[in-house]
Design an enzyme around this catalytic site. Structure first.
Site, PDB file in Angstrom:
ATOM      1  N   LYS A  26      20.940-126.403 -34.542  1.00 42.08           N
ATOM      2  CA  LYS A  26      20.035-125.927 -33.497  1.00 42.08           C
ATOM      3  C   LYS A  26      18.948-125.077 -34.148  1.00 42.08           C
ATOM      4  O   LYS A  26      19.190-123.944 -34.534  1.00 42.08           O
ATOM      5  CB  LYS A  26      20.786-125.088 -32.456  1.00 42.08           C
ATOM      6  CG  LYS A  26      19.933-124.820 -31.217  1.00 42.08           C
ATOM      7  CD  LYS A  26      20.195-123.496 -30.591  1.00 42.08           C
ATOM      8  CE  LYS A  26      19.573-122.345 -31.329  1.00 42.08           C
ATOM      9  NZ  LYS A  26      18.108-122.333 -31.395  1.00 42.08           N
ATOM     10  N   GLU A  68      24.107-115.312 -42.440  1.00 42.19           N
ATOM     11  CA  GLU A  68      22.964-114.876 -43.261  1.00 42.19           C
ATOM     12  C   GLU A  68      22.068-114.068 -42.340  1.00 42.19           C
ATOM     13  O   GLU A  68      21.330-114.626 -41.536  1.00 42.19           O
ATOM     14  CB  GLU A  68      22.226-116.086 -43.828  1.00 42.19           C
ATOM     15  CG  GLU A  68      23.052-116.945 -44.775  1.00 42.19           C
ATOM     16  CD  GLU A  68      23.332-116.291 -46.112  1.00 42.19           C
ATOM     17  OE1 GLU A  68      22.673-115.294 -46.450  1.00 42.19           O
ATOM     18  OE2 GLU A  68      24.235-116.769 -46.823  1.00 42.19           O
ATOM     19  N   CYS A  95      13.607-112.479 -44.706  1.00 41.37           N
ATOM     20  CA  CYS A  95      14.742-111.549 -44.761  1.00 41.37           C
ATOM     21  C   CYS A  95      14.752-110.826 -46.107  1.00 41.37           C
ATOM     22  O   CYS A  95      15.288-109.732 -46.227  1.00 41.37           O
ATOM     23  CB  CYS A  95      16.036-112.310 -44.564  1.00 41.37           C
ATOM     24  SG  CYS A  95      16.198-113.688 -45.703  1.00 41.37           S
TER      25      CYS A  95
HETATM   26  P1  NAP Z   1      17.243-114.572 -34.182  1.00 45.65           P
HETATM   27  O1  NAP Z   1      16.526-114.126 -32.966  1.00 45.65           O
HETATM   28  O2  NAP Z   1      18.561-113.979 -34.469  1.00 45.65           O
HETATM   29  O3  NAP Z   1      17.375-116.157 -34.018  1.00 45.65           O
HETATM   30  C1  NAP Z   1      17.962-116.955 -35.012  1.00 45.65           C
HETATM   31  C2  NAP Z   1      18.483-118.226 -34.372  1.00 45.65           C
HETATM   32  O4  NAP Z   1      19.501-117.901 -33.435  1.00 45.65           O
HETATM   33  C3  NAP Z   1      17.438-119.018 -33.590  1.00 45.65           C
HETATM   34  O5  NAP Z   1      17.715-120.376 -33.692  1.00 45.65           O
HETATM   35  C4  NAP Z   1      17.678-118.548 -32.166  1.00 45.65           C
HETATM   36  O6  NAP Z   1      17.231-119.481 -31.225  1.00 45.65           O
HETATM   37  C5  NAP Z   1      19.180-118.456 -32.172  1.00 45.65           C
HETATM   38  N1  NAP Z   1      19.746-117.588 -31.144  1.00 45.65           N
HETATM   39  C6  NAP Z   1      19.223-116.467 -30.603  1.00 45.65           C
HETATM   40  N2  NAP Z   1      20.087-115.957 -29.701  1.00 45.65           N
HETATM   41  C7  NAP Z   1      21.174-116.777 -29.688  1.00 45.65           C
HETATM   42  C8  NAP Z   1      22.403-116.790 -28.963  1.00 45.65           C
HETATM   43  N3  NAP Z   1      22.704-115.843 -28.076  1.00 45.65           N
HETATM   44  N4  NAP Z   1      23.283-117.778 -29.197  1.00 45.65           N
HETATM   45  C9  NAP Z   1      23.006-118.735 -30.090  1.00 45.65           C
HETATM   46  N5  NAP Z   1      21.855-118.793 -30.810  1.00 45.65           N
HETATM   47  C10 NAP Z   1      20.962-117.819 -30.606  1.00 45.65           C
HETATM   48  O7  NAP Z   1      16.390-114.377 -35.476  1.00 45.65           O
HETATM   49  P2  NAP Z   1      14.889-114.833 -35.740  1.00 45.65           P
HETATM   50  O8  NAP Z   1      13.995-113.848 -35.110  1.00 45.65           O
HETATM   51  O9  NAP Z   1      14.709-116.265 -35.396  1.00 45.65           O
HETATM   52  O10 NAP Z   1      14.826-114.749 -37.321  1.00 45.65           O
HETATM   53  C11 NAP Z   1      14.540-113.588 -37.988  1.00 45.65           C
HETATM   54  C12 NAP Z   1      15.808-112.921 -38.479  1.00 45.65           C
HETATM   55  O11 NAP Z   1      16.514-113.805 -39.322  1.00 45.65           O
HETATM   56  C13 NAP Z   1      15.508-111.702 -39.318  1.00 45.65           C
HETATM   57  O12 NAP Z   1      16.410-110.676 -38.996  1.00 45.65           O
HETATM   58  C14 NAP Z   1      15.748-112.194 -40.740  1.00 45.65           C
HETATM   59  O13 NAP Z   1      16.063-111.196 -41.669  1.00 45.65           O
HETATM   60  C15 NAP Z   1      16.859-113.147 -40.537  1.00 45.65           C
HETATM   61  N6  NAP Z   1      16.937-114.109 -41.633  1.00 45.65           N
HETATM   62  C16 NAP Z   1      17.954-113.979 -42.528  1.00 45.65           C
HETATM   63  C17 NAP Z   1      18.035-114.851 -43.605  1.00 45.65           C
HETATM   64  C18 NAP Z   1      19.134-114.725 -44.600  1.00 45.65           C
HETATM   65  O14 NAP Z   1      19.314-115.668 -45.358  1.00 45.65           O
HETATM   66  N7  NAP Z   1      19.883-113.642 -44.641  1.00 45.65           N
HETATM   67  C19 NAP Z   1      17.065-115.842 -43.771  1.00 45.65           C
HETATM   68  C20 NAP Z   1      16.040-115.942 -42.844  1.00 45.65           C
HETATM   69  C21 NAP Z   1      15.996-115.059 -41.774  1.00 45.65           C
HETATM   70  P3  NAP Z   1      15.980-119.181 -30.281  1.00 45.65           P
HETATM   71  O15 NAP Z   1      15.015-118.421 -31.088  1.00 45.65           O
HETATM   72  O16 NAP Z   1      15.500-120.515 -29.905  1.00 45.65           O
HETATM   73  O17 NAP Z   1      16.534-118.401 -29.135  1.00 45.65           O
END
Ligand code: NAP
Length: 487
Positions: free
Chosen positions: A184, A260, A294
């Site tokens: 997803k 991650e 990240c």
């Molecule tokens: P996010 O809001 O946590 O969303 C990540 C994914 O989870 C998206 O596909 C989102 O879908 C989905 N999601 C959100 N709420 C959910 C729920 N309740 N149930 C299931 N899926 C859900 O993060 P983001 O804003 O997209 O990405 C930025 C974050 O990712 C930052 O904190 C960054 O540090 C972290 N990140 C970490 C790494 C690593 O390798 N450690 C790499 C890249 C990014 P929707 O957006 O469609 O709701």
């Protein structure tokens, strides 16, 4: 590049759900728009999966699991290898799609396609290296056989900031290990994942092994699948807040998890560092992906004797960065993903300046259209500024001076996160000493980029669980089985 058009590359992507090897509309034909963050305008509509569509995808992944686990490792590897080659062949078109939906400059999108493809090449090679063991039991009479088997159907959830690489980093090892999966992508950047699914199908991935759900209701669609119990693993990349919630959901059926999560990377520069290299590394660690990574350097700690020179030189470099739509030649600072991101960055900068930080360059939003924020350098940033503890996820470099090594290490570790830390020093003993003391899963030692498909990527503390890439990456998708043999 001249033969490809924006409308053409978007039109070429399948925009339905990919379930059981077929492109199908969402229940009721529902769709949602994908926006261009540099204009705010809709690029296209994609299928909006319902919870029922989610169950269909899980049914398909479960049905395909047994046969897929029996496909020869070499064949699984060959499929990944073919997909790697197709990605490289079509990098220009795929990069344009990525820039349109995510905003990053074309050169960076192209870099991400190569990076994403490299995970397939790496795991194509790992598929045939899944090992086991044979040992004599300590009492001498029995034998131990140890073998590794696929975990089973997996749920994969990826963020918008690296729309393809965060997918291949999970799909690659899952395919290599013999797992089926549902992926997803984030609603903001579904097109890159849909294009990737088409490439994997073309490369010969059997029906049902990979299923793609695009949805505007990620929680509503994924929670029932997590709680269903037939999927055996969740691999998630995203924010720590969402990760925590998903870990709770996984507890119910005791799913394997890889998490991650967020980061808050410190970037330490000691007086004995090669300053040219430190500035170069700072630009990479800060500005890769417009700061929306990240791994982005979130806090710069610079030893007092060089802090003025470092700040001046970083400011000169940041001021010179061209801003604009990612499709324009030479642009480095593209738009942030959405208005909320601009508001967040702007709020963090205002908070820091209200507590005494000084703006050396930038520090303001840019009139629309598009979600732009200026490349910014702040100095004299106090410890209690919110951006010292929160992920900025934007082009802002906050600098704080330090006097001693102990002080720098303590400041660096003063966070709930532990993904990556950067250290610049020419003193070998200090380099190793500080690297060992920093609480992070990864250290950039005199370099501003750590991501590499052949290396174990991941964090400690609240930055996550597990590792992606490297020789351990495939283990996240394998169960170890021990067979006790009586002789
Ligand atoms: P996010 O809001 O946590 O969303 C990540 C994914 O989870 C998206 O596909 C989102 O879908 C989905 N999601 C959100 N709420 C959910 C729920 N309740 N149930 C299931 N899926 C859900 O993060 P983001 O804003 O997209 O990405 C930025 C974050 O990712 C930052 O904190 C960054 O540090 C972290 N990140 C970490 C790494 C690593 O390798 N450690 C790499 C890249 C990014 P929707 O957006 O469609 O709701």
């Amino acid at each position: 590049m001249s033969s490809i058009s924006e409308a053409g590359v978007v039109a070429a992507v399948d925009k339905e759900l990919f379930i059981g090897g077929k492109w199908v509309p969402a229940t009721g034909g529902k769709t949602f728009p994908v926006l261009d963050p540099s204009t705010g305008e809709a690029l296209c509509e994609v299928a909006d999966a319902s919870p029922a569509d989610g169950v269909s995808a899980l049914d398909a992944a479960v049905a395909a699991q047994a046969d897929w686990a029996n496909v020869a490792p070499r064949e699984r590897g060959e499929i990944l290898r073919r997909a790697y080659e197709l990605l490289i062949e079509r990098a220009d078109e795929l990069a344009l799609v990525m820039t349109l939906e995510m905003g990053k400059p074309l050169a960076e999108s192209k870099g991400e396609i190569t990076y994403a493809a490299e995970f397939f090449r790496w795991f194509a090679e790992e598929a045939v290296r899944i090992d086991g063991g044979y040992a004599v039991a300590p009492n001498g009479t029995g034998r131990f056989l140890v073998t590794k088997q696929p975990v089973g159907p997996c749920l994969l959830i990826t963020p918008w900031n690296f729309p393809m690489a965060m997918g291949t980093r999970k799909i690659g090892p899952a395919v290599a290990a013999g797992c089926t999966m549902i992926i997803k992508p984030a609603a903001q950047t579904p097109l890159s994942m849909l294009a990737l699914a088409a490439i994997l199908a073309e490369a010969g991935l059997p029906e049902g092994v990979l299923n793609v759900l695009t949805t505007s209701d990620s929680g509503g669609v994924m929670e029932p699948l997590i709680r269903d119990g037939r999927a055996r693993k969740l691999s998630f990349t995203g924010s720590t807040g969402v990760g925590r919630k998903l870990l709770e959901q996984c507890a119910d059926k005791v799913l394997r998890t890889s998490m991650e999560l967020g980061g808050n990377a410190p970037f330490l520069v000691f007086e004995d560092a090669d300053l040219d290299a430190a500035i170069e590394g700072a630009m990479t660690a800060k500005m890769r992906n417009i700061g929306e990574a990240c791994t982005a350097a979130n806090r710069f700690y610079v030893q007092r004797g060089i802090v003025d020179e470092f700040s001046r030189r970083l400011t000169e470099r940041m001021e010179a960065l061209p801003m604009g739509r990612g499709t324009e030649e030479g642009v480095v600072v593209g738009p942030l993903i959405d208005e909320a991101a601009v508001e967040k960055v702007s709020g963090l900068v205002s908070d820091a300046t209200s507590r005494g930080a000084r703006v050396l360059t930038g520090g303001a939003t840019v009139d629309g259209p598009g979600n732009f924020y200026q490349a910014t350098v702040l100095t004299d940033v106090p410890k209690d500024a919110r951006l010292a503890s929160e992920e900025i996820f934007g082009p802002v470099a906050p600098i704080t001076p330090f006097d001693s090594e102990d002080e720098a290490v303590a400041a660096a570790n003063d966070t709930e996160f532990g993904l990556v830390s950067y250290v610049y020093t020419s003193d070998l003993k200090r380099a190793l000493r500080v690297s060992e003391r920093l609480e992070a899963g990864m250290i950039g030692l005199n370099q501003g980029l750590v991501s590499n498909p052949a290396a174990p990527f991941g964090g400690i503390k609240q930055s996550g669980l597990g590792r992606e890439g490297g020789t351990v990456g495939i283990d996240e998708f394998l169960e170890t089985k021990y067979i006790a043999v009586a002789l």
